[in-house]
Motif scaffolding. Structure first.
Motif, PDB file in Angstrom:
ATOM      1  N   MET A   1       0.842  -1.176   0.000  1.00 41.44           N
ATOM      2  CA  MET A   1       0.000   0.000   0.000  1.00 41.44           C
ATOM      3  C   MET A   1       0.891   1.245   0.000  1.00 41.44           C
ATOM      4  N   ASN A   2       0.512   2.238  -0.766  1.00 46.10           N
ATOM      5  CA  ASN A   2       1.239   3.492  -0.862  1.00 46.10           C
ATOM      6  C   ASN A   2       1.167   4.240   0.473  1.00 46.10           C
ATOM      7  N   ILE A   3       2.264   4.875   0.894  1.00 46.25           N
ATOM      8  CA  ILE A   3       2.262   5.549   2.196  1.00 46.25           C
ATOM      9  C   ILE A   3       1.282   6.718   2.233  1.00 46.25           C
ATOM     10  N   TYR A   4       0.976   7.296   1.082  1.00 51.49           N
ATOM     11  CA  TYR A   4       0.020   8.403   1.046  1.00 51.49           C
ATOM     12  C   TYR A   4      -1.419   7.914   1.161  1.00 51.49           C
ATOM     13  N   ASP A   5      -1.646   6.630   0.956  1.00 47.98           N
ATOM     14  CA  ASP A   5      -2.979   6.061   1.121  1.00 47.98           C
ATOM     15  C   ASP A   5      -3.215   5.540   2.534  1.00 47.98           C
ATOM     16  N   VAL A   6      -2.160   5.378   3.311  1.00 51.70           N
ATOM     17  CA  VAL A   6      -2.283   4.802   4.652  1.00 51.70           C
ATOM     18  C   VAL A   6      -2.908   5.806   5.615  1.00 51.70           C
ATOM     19  N   ILE A   7      -2.349   7.004   5.691  1.00 51.75           N
ATOM     20  CA  ILE A   7      -2.830   8.014   6.637  1.00 51.75           C
ATOM     21  C   ILE A   7      -3.804   8.935   5.915  1.00 51.75           C
ATOM     22  N   LYS A   8      -5.028   9.014   6.437  1.00 52.24           N
ATOM     23  CA  LYS A   8      -6.031   9.884   5.828  1.00 52.24           C
ATOM     24  C   LYS A   8      -5.938  11.302   6.377  1.00 52.24           C
ATOM     25  N   LYS A   9      -5.911  11.429   7.713  1.00 52.89           N
ATOM     26  CA  LYS A   9      -5.834  12.758   8.324  1.00 52.89           C
ATOM     27  C   LYS A   9      -5.477  12.603   9.794  1.00 52.89           C
ATOM     28  N   PRO A  10      -4.933  13.656  10.397  1.00 53.73           N
ATOM     29  CA  PRO A  10      -4.695  13.604  11.837  1.00 53.73           C
ATOM     30  C   PRO A  10      -6.012  13.762  12.584  1.00 53.73           C
ATOM     31  N   LEU A  11      -6.095  13.138  13.731  1.00 54.05           N
ATOM     32  CA  LEU A  11      -7.287  13.222  14.569  1.00 54.05           C
ATOM     33  C   LEU A  11      -6.976  14.191  15.700  1.00 54.05           C
ATOM     34  N   ILE A  12      -7.523  15.395  15.603  1.00 54.80           N
ATOM     35  CA  ILE A  12      -7.220  16.439  16.575  1.00 54.80           C
ATOM     36  C   ILE A  12      -8.461  16.709  17.410  1.00 54.80           C
ATOM     37  N   THR A  13      -8.421  16.231  18.649  1.00 55.44           N
ATOM     38  CA  THR A  13      -9.495  16.444  19.608  1.00 55.44           C
ATOM     39  C   THR A  13      -8.870  16.911  20.917  1.00 55.44           C
ATOM     40  N   GLU A  14      -9.703  17.195  21.882  1.00 54.20           N
ATOM     41  CA  GLU A  14      -9.190  17.607  23.188  1.00 54.20           C
ATOM     42  C   GLU A  14      -8.376  16.475  23.824  1.00 54.20           C
ATOM     43  N   LYS A  15      -8.868  15.257  23.708  1.00 54.63           N
ATOM     44  CA  LYS A  15      -8.179  14.108  24.290  1.00 54.63           C
ATOM     45  C   LYS A  15      -6.822  13.867  23.620  1.00 54.63           C
ATOM     46  N   THR A  16      -6.777  13.925  22.294  1.00 52.66           N
ATOM     47  CA  THR A  16      -5.515  13.657  21.606  1.00 52.66           C
ATOM     48  C   THR A  16      -4.505  14.781  21.824  1.00 52.66           C
ATOM     49  N   THR A  17      -4.981  16.002  22.021  1.00 56.81           N
ATOM     50  CA  THR A  17      -4.073  17.108  22.309  1.00 56.81           C
ATOM     51  C   THR A  17      -3.413  16.929  23.669  1.00 56.81           C
ATOM     52  N   VAL A  18      -4.178  16.477  24.657  1.00 61.69           N
ATOM     53  CA  VAL A  18      -3.619  16.223  25.985  1.00 61.69           C
ATOM     54  C   VAL A  18      -2.617  15.066  25.921  1.00 61.69           C
ATOM     55  N   GLU A  19      -2.948  14.009  25.183  1.00 65.11           N
ATOM     56  CA  GLU A  19      -2.031  12.872  25.060  1.00 65.11           C
ATOM     57  C   GLU A  19      -0.752  13.257  24.331  1.00 65.11           C
ATOM     58  N   LYS A  20      -0.855  14.154  23.360  1.00 65.07           N
ATOM     59  CA  LYS A  20       0.340  14.605  22.643  1.00 65.07           C
ATOM     60  C   LYS A  20       1.270  15.355  23.588  1.00 65.07           C
ATOM     61  N   ASP A  21       0.701  16.184  24.440  1.00 68.52           N
ATOM     62  CA  ASP A  21       1.518  16.961  25.369  1.00 68.52           C
ATOM     63  C   ASP A  21       2.099  16.097  26.486  1.00 68.52           C
ATOM     64  N   ASP A  22       1.303  15.167  27.020  1.00 73.25           N
ATOM     65  CA  ASP A  22       1.735  14.381  28.176  1.00 73.25           C
ATOM     66  C   ASP A  22       2.566  13.156  27.801  1.00 73.25           C
ATOM     67  N   LYS A  23       2.105  12.394  26.812  1.00 75.16           N
ATOM     68  CA  LYS A  23       2.714  11.093  26.517  1.00 75.16           C
ATOM     69  C   LYS A  23       3.408  11.019  25.165  1.00 75.16           C
ATOM     70  N   ASN A  24       3.422  12.121  24.409  1.00 79.71           N
ATOM     71  CA  ASN A  24       4.022  12.156  23.072  1.00 79.71           C
ATOM     72  C   ASN A  24       3.352  11.141  22.138  1.00 79.71           C
ATOM     73  N   VAL A  25       2.011  11.080  22.218  1.00 79.68           N
ATOM     74  CA  VAL A  25       1.204  10.180  21.392  1.00 79.68           C
ATOM     75  C   VAL A  25       0.342  11.029  20.466  1.00 79.68           C
ATOM     76  N   ILE A  26       0.354  10.703  19.173  1.00 81.17           N
ATOM     77  CA  ILE A  26      -0.494  11.402  18.218  1.00 81.17           C
ATOM     78  C   ILE A  26      -1.464  10.407  17.601  1.00 81.17           C
ATOM     79  N   ALA A  27      -2.613  10.900  17.166  1.00 79.64           N
ATOM     80  CA  ALA A  27      -3.657  10.026  16.631  1.00 79.64           C
ATOM     81  C   ALA A  27      -3.936  10.382  15.175  1.00 79.64           C
ATOM     82  N   PHE A  28      -4.212   9.347  14.385  1.00 84.20           N
ATOM     83  CA  PHE A  28      -4.523   9.519  12.972  1.00 84.20           C
ATOM     84  C   PHE A  28      -5.745   8.691  12.612  1.00 84.20           C
TER      85      PHE A  28
END
Length: 94
Positions: A1-28
């Protein structure tokens, strides 16, 4: 599978923003057929970040009622990507 077909978009919510700051976890939102190995390779190549772990969740679409009857939203797949210490992905770079 092409790498541009794998990730559709980042998932930016209040929960994912907190996880990005605290645990260095991002959601897609990712392609439903993509596996963890493909997701890891796509994130490392597209964002130049080092990935330590990938966790995936299959999200079931909700049933919704409309004036025309009952409909169903599509099922989709979510990936939580844990970045190694020192790696960073910034979606809102100036």
């Amino acid at each position: 599978m092409n790498i541009y077909d794998v990730i559709k978009k980042p998932l930016i919510t209040e929960k994912t923003t907190v996880e990005k700051d605290d645990k260095n976890v991002i959601a897609f939102v990712v392609n439903g057929a993509a596996n963890k190995i493909e997701i890891k390779a796509a994130v490392e190549k597209l964002f130049n970040a080092q990935v330590s772990a990938v966790n995936t969740v299959n999200v079931a679409g909700k049933t919704k009622r409309t004036a025309k009857g009952i409909g169903k939203r599509s099922n989709w797949k979510k990936a939580y990507v844990t970045l190694k210490e020192g790696s960073n992905v910034d979606f809102f770079e100036a």
